[in-house]
Write an enzyme that holds these catalytic residues in place. Structure first.
Site, PDB file in Angstrom:
ATOM      1  N   ASN A  64      61.171  58.679  55.029  1.00 31.03           N
ATOM      2  CA  ASN A  64      60.927  59.168  56.398  1.00 31.03           C
ATOM      3  C   ASN A  64      62.077  58.907  57.373  1.00 31.03           C
ATOM      4  OD1 ASN A  64      60.311  56.438  56.408  1.00 31.03           O
ATOM      5  ND2 ASN A  64      58.503  56.651  57.710  1.00 31.03           N
ATOM      6  N   ARG A  80      69.114  49.435  57.741  1.00 28.96           N
ATOM      7  CA  ARG A  80      68.420  48.231  58.191  1.00 28.96           C
ATOM      8  C   ARG A  80      68.413  47.146  57.106  1.00 28.96           C
ATOM      9  NH1 ARG A  80      62.543  49.200  60.921  1.00 28.96           N
ATOM     10  NH2 ARG A  80      61.763  49.000  58.802  1.00 28.96           N
ATOM     11  N   LYS A 104      67.784  51.618  45.688  1.00 25.27           N
ATOM     12  CA  LYS A 104      67.064  52.796  45.192  1.00 25.27           C
ATOM     13  C   LYS A 104      66.484  53.582  46.364  1.00 25.27           C
ATOM     14  CE  LYS A 104      63.011  53.958  44.169  1.00 25.27           C
ATOM     15  NZ  LYS A 104      63.119  55.360  44.577  1.00 25.27           N
ATOM     16  N   PRO A 105      67.093  54.730  46.692  1.00 26.51           N
ATOM     17  CA  PRO A 105      66.542  55.547  47.785  1.00 26.51           C
ATOM     18  C   PRO A 105      65.340  56.355  47.298  1.00 26.51           C
ATOM     19  CG  PRO A 105      68.466  56.625  46.843  1.00 26.51           C
ATOM     20  CD  PRO A 105      68.289  55.339  46.078  1.00 26.51           C
ATOM     21  N   ALA A 106      64.618  56.963  48.226  1.00 27.06           N
ATOM     22  CA  ALA A 106      63.498  57.839  47.851  1.00 27.06           C
ATOM     23  C   ALA A 106      64.053  59.130  47.242  1.00 27.06           C
ATOM     24  CB  ALA A 106      62.656  58.158  49.076  1.00 27.06           C
ATOM     25  N   GLU A 129      58.142  45.858  54.296  1.00 34.57           N
ATOM     26  CA  GLU A 129      57.833  46.654  55.490  1.00 34.57           C
ATOM     27  C   GLU A 129      56.887  47.747  55.033  1.00 34.57           C
ATOM     28  OE1 GLU A 129      58.635  45.913  58.460  1.00 34.57           O
ATOM     29  OE2 GLU A 129      60.271  44.496  58.213  1.00 34.57           O
ATOM     30  N   LEU A 130      55.601  47.568  55.290  1.00 31.96           N
ATOM     31  CA  LEU A 130      54.605  48.435  54.663  1.00 31.96           C
ATOM     32  C   LEU A 130      53.920  49.342  55.686  1.00 31.96           C
ATOM     33  CD1 LEU A 130      53.249  45.683  52.230  1.00 31.96           C
ATOM     34  CD2 LEU A 130      55.121  47.296  51.870  1.00 31.96           C
ATOM     35  N   ARG A 132      57.145  61.243  67.410  1.00 34.06           N
ATOM     36  CA  ARG A 132      58.443  60.906  66.832  1.00 34.06           C
ATOM     37  C   ARG A 132      58.347  61.075  65.319  1.00 34.06           C
ATOM     38  NH1 ARG A 132      60.247  55.286  65.737  1.00 34.06           N
ATOM     39  NH2 ARG A 132      62.481  55.337  65.363  1.00 34.06           N
ATOM     40  N   CYS A 160      55.855  54.652  60.216  1.00 37.69           N
ATOM     41  CA  CYS A 160      54.905  53.544  60.064  1.00 37.69           C
ATOM     42  C   CYS A 160      54.435  53.076  61.435  1.00 37.69           C
ATOM     43  CB  CYS A 160      55.550  52.398  59.313  1.00 37.69           C
ATOM     44  SG  CYS A 160      57.128  51.919  60.047  1.00 37.69           S
ATOM     45  N   GLU A 207      62.884  42.682  59.908  1.00 32.79           N
ATOM     46  CA  GLU A 207      64.177  43.362  59.795  1.00 32.79           C
ATOM     47  C   GLU A 207      64.746  43.538  61.190  1.00 32.79           C
ATOM     48  OE1 GLU A 207      63.437  46.947  57.378  1.00 32.79           O
ATOM     49  OE2 GLU A 207      64.257  45.821  55.699  1.00 32.79           O
TER      50      GLU A 207
HETATM   51  P1  NAP Z   1      55.996  54.888  48.791  1.00 28.52           P
HETATM   52  O1  NAP Z   1      55.300  55.910  48.005  1.00 28.52           O
HETATM   53  O2  NAP Z   1      55.467  53.504  48.758  1.00 28.52           O
HETATM   54  O3  NAP Z   1      57.519  54.905  48.280  1.00 28.52           O
HETATM   55  C1  NAP Z   1      58.496  54.082  48.851  1.00 28.52           C
HETATM   56  C2  NAP Z   1      59.598  53.865  47.844  1.00 28.52           C
HETATM   57  O4  NAP Z   1      59.086  53.135  46.736  1.00 28.52           O
HETATM   58  C3  NAP Z   1      60.173  55.156  47.267  1.00 28.52           C
HETATM   59  O5  NAP Z   1      61.550  54.992  47.054  1.00 28.52           O
HETATM   60  C4  NAP Z   1      59.419  55.271  45.955  1.00 28.52           C
HETATM   61  O6  NAP Z   1      60.052  56.062  44.991  1.00 28.52           O
HETATM   62  C5  NAP Z   1      59.356  53.819  45.530  1.00 28.52           C
HETATM   63  N1  NAP Z   1      58.300  53.531  44.547  1.00 28.52           N
HETATM   64  C6  NAP Z   1      57.087  54.115  44.415  1.00 28.52           C
HETATM   65  N2  NAP Z   1      56.409  53.549  43.399  1.00 28.52           N
HETATM   66  C7  NAP Z   1      57.216  52.591  42.884  1.00 28.52           C
HETATM   67  C8  NAP Z   1      57.072  51.661  41.812  1.00 28.52           C
HETATM   68  N3  NAP Z   1      55.972  51.582  41.070  1.00 28.52           N
HETATM   69  N4  NAP Z   1      58.096  50.827  41.553  1.00 28.52           N
HETATM   70  C9  NAP Z   1      59.208  50.880  42.303  1.00 28.52           C
HETATM   71  N5  NAP Z   1      59.418  51.733  43.318  1.00 28.52           N
HETATM   72  C10 NAP Z   1      58.416  52.576  43.613  1.00 28.52           C
HETATM   73  O7  NAP Z   1      56.107  55.281  50.332  1.00 28.52           O
HETATM   74  P2  NAP Z   1      56.591  56.665  50.945  1.00 28.52           P
HETATM   75  O8  NAP Z   1      55.506  57.652  50.812  1.00 28.52           O
HETATM   76  O9  NAP Z   1      57.939  57.012  50.447  1.00 28.52           O
HETATM   77  O10 NAP Z   1      56.781  56.240  52.482  1.00 28.52           O
HETATM   78  C11 NAP Z   1      55.741  56.207  53.367  1.00 28.52           C
HETATM   79  C12 NAP Z   1      55.206  54.796  53.537  1.00 28.52           C
HETATM   80  O11 NAP Z   1      56.251  53.935  53.976  1.00 28.52           O
HETATM   81  C13 NAP Z   1      54.143  54.712  54.615  1.00 28.52           C
HETATM   82  O12 NAP Z   1      53.100  53.907  54.173  1.00 28.52           O
HETATM   83  C14 NAP Z   1      54.871  54.070  55.784  1.00 28.52           C
HETATM   84  O13 NAP Z   1      54.034  53.413  56.685  1.00 28.52           O
HETATM   85  C15 NAP Z   1      55.797  53.158  55.081  1.00 28.52           C
HETATM   86  N6  NAP Z   1      56.922  52.797  55.948  1.00 28.52           N
HETATM   87  C16 NAP Z   1      56.944  51.546  56.485  1.00 28.52           C
HETATM   88  C17 NAP Z   1      57.968  51.177  57.340  1.00 28.52           C
HETATM   89  C18 NAP Z   1      58.006  49.801  57.937  1.00 28.52           C
HETATM   90  O14 NAP Z   1      59.065  49.423  58.422  1.00 28.52           O
HETATM   91  N7  NAP Z   1      56.918  49.041  57.932  1.00 28.52           N
HETATM   92  C19 NAP Z   1      58.972  52.092  57.661  1.00 28.52           C
HETATM   93  C20 NAP Z   1      58.919  53.365  57.101  1.00 28.52           C
HETATM   94  C21 NAP Z   1      57.875  53.699  56.234  1.00 28.52           C
HETATM   95  P3  NAP Z   1      59.228  57.331  44.369  1.00 28.52           P
HETATM   96  O15 NAP Z   1      58.980  58.225  45.521  1.00 28.52           O
HETATM   97  O16 NAP Z   1      60.107  57.877  43.323  1.00 28.52           O
HETATM   98  O17 NAP Z   1      57.950  56.814  43.810  1.00 28.52           O
END
Ligand code: NAP
Length: 491
Positions: free
Chosen positions: A162, A170, A185-187, A261-262, A289, A295, A469
């Site tokens: 996102n 960060r 590892k980026p998304a 950071e979840l 935004r 998040c 962070e």
């Molecule tokens: P996500 O599905 O948890 O994925 C985040 C990252 O983790 C991606 O690079 C993903 O790669 C990787 N990942 C997924 N499963 C994994 C596994 N089993 N082992 C290792 N890596 C793995 O989250 P998202 O959908 O990309 O992002 C949205 C979430 O991020 C929301 O919940 C949001 O609130 C949270 N977020 C939090 C903050 C904060 O600062 N608190 C900031 C931004 C976003 P793959 O896509 O290839 O699985």
């Protein structure tokens, strides 16, 4: 509306491989994956798809580089970070274009993200030279107590899609400032900004092996062995709570330090003494935004019954004035959601709320919009059992719930497993202080809808995460304390 001409140089000079030990390579099995433009479904680029063997090579490179990188002076690390800050700003337009194309956000937001990312490098260049230990005299006179700070060692950094540039910045900024090497590892939806950043870091003089980058579609397969290896000493993860919990278990196997950071479920509380102009603008920022794909996005607006109609009218007028479309087009303020599953999730959450009794004050239907676009939407009369009050919406949908009593709204705001941020709109100083204390969150927005700042400690409580962070605490996450007991001199 006219499209700004694309800036081909940024794509034509962008690496499309993995970065391992200073070299851009193909994946060991030659595999690649496509990066899709969410605004039109077109393929933007084809990127090397890292395998577990590539991950092992990246780990070896990070481990081999750790000692020499930790041994560099903090001035030299700071100089590299400062150069990166400057280059990011020089290349702001092309990087913003890249972010808009791979992630979807409007160009103005993407420019803001480049600035935000650059600021982390500036901030941590300044923090690198302020890593301090302590000194004390042992109270029993046996000698002196020295503590020094040391880099934790090779780090694994994992980011979501996102904020494709800023989430990496960060983490990379403080890790490098502290003297840690990195496997990153980026998304897979948005690896291009990371590749551009890695290239900039290389050009700024980062030694080979210090930053290794693994775009991949096989995250789980790659990451688990890294966390269990005993070589990675720190995991910094930003993403969903669900994945964070899986990684915490894996990290426990080798007692790896973690920062998490979840997810969030931010309440936005508007009291009847609030300045409505401020409250409405703050709500627009907190909800819209990044199209709500943040998040920190407010997921639930609690508005005092006495002002709910007026607040909703003004808020709806502002959101109705936010055109949705391709983020690169002039005047577009709402870009597409990241992909089809995200759109389907938002549609399902809105349908569920309406089926349970919510009323649509604005939007609520994406049928007239192309691709993954979803219109700014306001729902009122949202019942307590609507799924969107307990699920991260991650879209431009604002559910409004009314309240009367301060204690009652605190109870409702805290009735969630998350605790990232809460927003409070009031002109009453006593109430503001009571509320800031009462909300179970890591961050509070008081009469503002934006809390992100490189100089502030960003992070949550409860299932929103561990660690901070940014700010002065950001670099601590990448440093150990070492205590040295110095014997008293011979008499
Ligand atoms: P996500 O599905 O948890 O994925 C985040 C990252 O983790 C991606 O690079 C993903 O790669 C990787 N990942 C997924 N499963 C994994 C596994 N089993 N082992 C290792 N890596 C793995 O989250 P998202 O959908 O990309 O992002 C949205 C979430 O991020 C929301 O919940 C949001 O609130 C949270 N977020 C939090 C903050 C904060 O600062 N608190 C900031 C931004 C976003 P793959 O896509 O290839 O699985």
């Amino acid at each position: 509306m006219t499209l700004t001409p694309p800036l081909p140089p940024v794509l034509s000079t962008l690496p499309t491989g993995l970065l391992v030990d200073g070299e851009w390579r193909d994946a060991t099995d030659g595999g690649r994956f496509d990066v899709i433009d969410p605004a039109n479904g077109r393929v933007l680029s084809s990127i090397a798809d890292a395998t577990p063997d590539d991950a092992q090579a990246a780990l070896d490179a990070a481990a081999a580089a750790q000692r020499s990188w930790a041994g560099t002076t903090s001035y030299s690390r700071a100089d590299i970070l400062r150069r990166v800050y400057e280059v990011l700003l020089e290349r702001r337009e092309e990087l913003a274009w890249l972010i808009t194309r791979e992630m979807g956000k409007p160009l103005a937001d993407a420019r803001g993200e480049v600035q935000y990312a650059a600021n982390f490098f500036r901030w941590f260049a300044e923090e690198a030279v302020r890593i301090r230990g302590t000194h004390a005299v042992a109270p029993d006179g046996r000698g002196q107590i020295l503590t020094v700070r040391e880099p934790v060692g090779p780090c694994l950094l994992i980011t979501p899609w996102n904020f494709p540039l800023a989430m990496g910045a960060r983490k990379i900024g403080p890790a490098l400032a502290a003297g840690c090497t990195i496997v990153f590892k980026p998304a897979p939806q948005t690896p291009l900004s990371t590749l551009a950043l890695a290239q900039i870091l290389q050009e700024a003089g980062l030694p080979d092996g210090v930053l290794n980058v693994l775009p991949t579609t096989r995250a789980a397969e790659l990451v688990e062995p890294l966390l269990r290896s005993g070589v990675i000493r720190k995991l910094s993860f930003t993403g969903s709570t669900h994945v964070g919990k899986i990684l915490l278990e894996q990290a426990a196997s080798a007692v790896v330090r973690t920062s998490m950071e979840l997810g969030g479920n931010a309440p936005f509380i508007v009291f009847d003494d609030a300045d409505l102009d401020i409250a409405v603008e703050a709500a627009v920022a907190a909800k819209m935004r990044n199209m709500g794909e943040a998040c920190t996005a407010t997921n639930r607006l609690y508005v005092h019954e006495g002002i709910a109609a007026e607040f909703t009218r003004r808020f709806a007028a502002r959101l109705a004035d936010m055109p949705a479309g391709d983020g690169e087009e002039e005047g577009i303020l709402v870009g597409p959601l990241i992909d089809a599953p995200s759109l389907a999730k938002v549609e399902r959450l809105v349908a569920d709320a309406i089926a349970k009794g919510a009323r649509v004050a604005l939007g609520g239907n994406a049928d007239d919009l192309a691709g993954y676009l979803y219109p700014p939407t306001i729902l009122t009369h949202v019942p307590v059992d609507a799924d969107l009050l307990t699920t991260e919406i991650f879209g431009p949908v604002a559910p409004i719930v009314t309240f009367v009593d301060e204690n009652d709204v605190v109870t409702r705001a805290n009735a969630t497993e998350w605790g990232l941020v809460g927003y409070i709109m009031t002109r009453d100083l006593d109430r503001a202080q009571r509320m800031a204390g009462a909300l179970d969150v890591g961050m509070v927005g008081l009469n503002t809808g934006i809390v992100s700042d490189v100089a502030a400690p960003f992070g949550g409580v409860k299932e929103s995460g561990l660690g901070r962070e940014g700010g002065h605490l950001g670099i601590d996450e990448f440093l150990n304390h070492k205590y040295i007991s110095v014997a008293a001199p011979k008499a």
